[in-house]
Design an enzyme around this catalytic site. Sequence first.
Site, PDB file in Angstrom:
ATOM      1  N   THR A  99       2.427  -3.792   1.420  1.00 41.84           N
ATOM      2  CA  THR A  99       3.595  -3.336   1.951  1.00 41.84           C
ATOM      3  C   THR A  99       3.350  -2.045   3.138  1.00 41.84           C
ATOM      4  O   THR A  99       2.931  -1.311   2.964  1.00 41.84           O
ATOM      5  CB  THR A  99       4.165  -2.563   0.997  1.00 41.84           C
ATOM      6  OG1 THR A  99       4.716  -3.574  -0.326  1.00 41.84           O
ATOM      7  CG2 THR A  99       5.704  -2.079   1.161  1.00 41.84           C
ATOM      8  N   LYS A 174      11.173  -6.303   1.632  1.00 41.55           N
ATOM      9  CA  LYS A 174      10.667  -5.616   0.602  1.00 41.55           C
ATOM     10  C   LYS A 174      10.917  -4.205   0.455  1.00 41.55           C
ATOM     11  O   LYS A 174      11.698  -3.648  -0.315  1.00 41.55           O
ATOM     12  CB  LYS A 174       8.896  -5.275   0.951  1.00 41.55           C
ATOM     13  CG  LYS A 174       8.364  -4.492  -0.091  1.00 41.55           C
ATOM     14  CD  LYS A 174       8.576  -4.933  -1.320  1.00 41.55           C
ATOM     15  CE  LYS A 174       7.616  -3.985  -2.417  1.00 41.55           C
ATOM     16  NZ  LYS A 174       6.083  -3.931  -2.408  1.00 41.55           N
ATOM     17  N   LYS A 249       6.131   5.777  -0.584  1.00 39.75           N
ATOM     18  CA  LYS A 249       5.604   5.148   0.364  1.00 39.75           C
ATOM     19  C   LYS A 249       6.673   4.204   1.069  1.00 39.75           C
ATOM     20  O   LYS A 249       7.032   4.248   2.101  1.00 39.75           O
ATOM     21  CB  LYS A 249       4.298   4.538   0.317  1.00 39.75           C
ATOM     22  CG  LYS A 249       4.060   3.650   1.407  1.00 39.75           C
ATOM     23  CD  LYS A 249       2.766   2.436   0.627  1.00 39.75           C
ATOM     24  CE  LYS A 249       2.646   1.517   1.696  1.00 39.75           C
ATOM     25  NZ  LYS A 249       1.631   0.423   1.234  1.00 39.75           N
TER      26      LYS A 249
END
Length: 306
Positions: A99, A174, A249
């Site tokens: 990611t 995502k 994150k």
Amino acid sequence: MSDAIRTIGFIGLGHMGGPMAANLVKAGHRVLGHDIVPELLAAAVDAGVEAPGSATATAAAADVVITMLPAGRQVLGLYADEGLLAAARPGTLFVDCSTIDVADARAAHATAVAAGMRALDAPVSGGVVGAEAATLTFMAGGGAAEFAEAEPLLAAMGKKAVHCGGEGAGQAAKICNNMILGISMIAVSEAFVLGESLGLSHQALFDVASTASGQCWALTSNCPVPGPVPGSPANRDYRPGFAAPLMAKDLGLAARAARAGGVQTELGLRAAELYADFAADSGATEDFSGIIRVIRDASQKGGDQA
């Protein structure tokens, strides 16, 4: 070549990558792997992964190279500076399941194509539990032909793969999905803390909300209080699961994209701030659902001061 006997290179064998590689082995593929942490590599070897000795040696012998790394700079560095692309055979498909920032994903794609390779970004949702159980959801960005080639491999590691569009589209999906998840977990946590203050039992609130308009994954699969969902991290003292620093994150990536695009995401930006603070403090080793304890503690302090 038959999908059942592909040779897969897998770089990054951590909490997510290790189980994913093991599931490819179970599906009948030959898997070559590498990780800079010896213990992680040893665990993968125990699961049937072969260890050629380096990332470049892994890529050189593979039909498809899958990477699962912490950040975009590591993906880009591995592709170019550390010679992963140069070591691979021309036309090798590179599938990055990390990611990372959308811009980094597009840069990685462009770098791979310029080196004569093919590329797909395919980040995942489902956490360690999903990686171990092969129930991950993959969000893929890149060409239709690349997605079609990767799809049988993704199916061996997960339950669903969605082709979201061109390069970077998987990463876009995502970070949008995890912005929803982060906001939802905060909302569910706040509701449980409010319920506690009103004398409502956890089970009663769960029984109502899980079958009413408050239903969401953060409640029914990853409930932040112990009891109602036996498999949730709350029943394991908030052992991840999906670690709070990873949520911080992802929300940071979403916040950066929102600011760059001039998109008003007030709840997303606030969620990013809350999780950044949580991950830097008590949540450093906890599941992201542990943020309920921060909310509860702050509420109790506020009550004491009233």
